[in-house]
Design an enzyme around this catalytic site. Structure first.
Site, PDB file in Angstrom:
ATOM      1  N   SER A 154     -35.981   0.930 123.558  1.00 54.89           N
ATOM      2  CA  SER A 154     -36.425  -0.429 123.251  1.00 54.89           C
ATOM      3  C   SER A 154     -35.260  -1.233 122.649  1.00 54.89           C
ATOM      4  CB  SER A 154     -37.643  -0.366 122.332  1.00 54.89           C
ATOM      5  OG  SER A 154     -38.264  -1.621 122.210  1.00 54.89           O
ATOM      6  N   ASP A 181     -45.069  -0.060 131.307  1.00 59.13           N
ATOM      7  CA  ASP A 181     -44.154  -0.488 130.247  1.00 59.13           C
ATOM      8  C   ASP A 181     -44.288  -1.980 129.947  1.00 59.13           C
ATOM      9  OD1 ASP A 181     -42.004  -0.509 128.459  1.00 59.13           O
ATOM     10  OD2 ASP A 181     -40.752   0.715 129.754  1.00 59.13           O
ATOM     11  N   HIS A 240     -44.429   1.898 127.290  1.00 54.46           N
ATOM     12  CA  HIS A 240     -43.199   1.701 126.516  1.00 54.46           C
ATOM     13  C   HIS A 240     -42.820   2.961 125.736  1.00 54.46           C
ATOM     14  CE1 HIS A 240     -40.104  -0.928 125.120  1.00 54.46           C
ATOM     15  NE2 HIS A 240     -40.444  -0.820 123.853  1.00 54.46           N
TER      16      HIS A 240
END
Length: 337
Positions: free
Chosen positions: A146, A287, A314
């Site tokens: 991320s 995601d 995610h």
């Protein structure tokens, strides 16, 4: 009969030495290299910043001179703790990995100074960590998840000569493109729920408990980690409970359905061809980041591989562990050959 006995003897010796080698490898992996008082691999490093020295918390798991994986957590503002699932997969493969709380997060110093929440400064922080831990191009892998993926990409664009392998996990190379994709996902929500969320955002009523409740049960459980909120893994909850909101809002902005902080215009998509270090890009079907865009990213770097987590979101390191870790381990071992 003699040939049979000889064959059996060879098999026995092969098994014996194989077991001995595995035992030796295991012993080496878990062998402590700490001097003085042993701390279980914890090392507090001192780094320089524009506002003085900062204490940074790190912890090493395992010992492998050829594969050392530094973990860059997301948020921005979340601690290393949600990476604890790595302990269920990497030690059996002999991969050394290093937890690291970026300044302002977890167990590291929090200077409470928003001028330090800055991508170029964090790049230099990672470089200082690398030097302090004696990581180099012969052993240094970095995995950024991320926000950590943004940091990993920006670090590699400046310091790829120090890297052996780069893993970009669940992050796009363009925040404007990420912002566009968040609008695509938002339209998949129940229109009434989305309208309520947007009304709260319009009022900047982000602290309203209803705001986070709606997101958790209509967005997070679909695109962050595909489990009912009550079933989210404890390390994930623990890490998120320690979020540095000042850091998060400064860099990302207050909204979960878009980006409005310092990273709003960050975009290195045109710079990806500069990366020659072996690179793994990890994307997932559900995601918050566009999986097709991340697949494209792997074609733009000179030595790229794409890992698609067909069941994941995610946090595919939790909700699609089979694909995530199989692919991650295979990539690292291939680079290490």
């Amino acid at each position: 009969m003699k040939n049979s006995k000889l064959f059996i003897g060879v098999v026995v010796l092969t098994v014996f030495f194989s077991c001995k080698n595995e035992s030796t490898t295991s012993n080496n992996y878990f062998k402590s290299t700490e001097s003085g008082i042993k701390t279980g691999g914890v090392k507090i490093l001192t780094i320089n910043s524009p506002k003085g020295k900062l204490k940074i918390w790190t912890k090493r798991i395992g010992n492998n001179p050829k594969m050392k994986l530094l973990l860059l957590s997301g948020g921005p503002g979340i601690s290393h703790e949600y990476f604890e699932c790595m302990e269920s997969f990497l030690p059996t493969e002999g991969i050394e990995f290093i937890y690291y709380d970026q300044s302002g997060t977890g167990l590291s110093d929090n200077p409470n100074d928003t001028t330090l929440w800055d991508l170029p400064r964090y790049v230099e922080e990672v470089e200082q960590i690398r030097k302090a831990l004696n990581l180099n191009k012969d052993n240094f892998y970095v995995l950024g998840h991320s926000w950590g993926g943004i940091l990993a990409m920006q670090y590699a664009l400046k310091y790829q000569d120090n890297l052996k392998g780069l893993i970009i996990s669940n992050m796009m190379a363009s925040c404007p493109k990420y912002g566009d994709y968040s609008k695509v996902l938002a339209k998949q929500m129940d229109p009434k729920v989305l309208q309520t969320i947007q009304d709260l955002e319009a009022k900047k009523d982000y602290s309203n408990p209803q705001y986070m409740d709606l997101l958790m049960n209509n967005f997070y459980n679909q695109h962050i980690l595909r489990k009912p909120i009550a079933d989210w893994p404890e390390p994930v909850n623990r890490a998120m409970s320690k979020m540095n909101s000042s850091l998060y809002i400064t860099m990302q902005g207050p909204s979960e359905l878009g980006i409005s902080g310092k990273l709003t215009n960050w975009d290195v998509s045109k710079e990806l061809p500069k990366l020659s270090v072996p690179t793994l890009v990890i994307g997932a079907k559900y995601d918050t980041m566009d999986p097709e865009y991340m697949k494209w990213m792997a074609t733009q770097v000179k030595n790229g591989t794409y890992l698609y987590c067909k069941k994941g979101s995610h946090m595919s390191l939790y909700d699609d562990q089979e694909n995530y870790f199989k692919g991650l381990i295979a990539f690292m071992k291939k680079v290490n050959q």
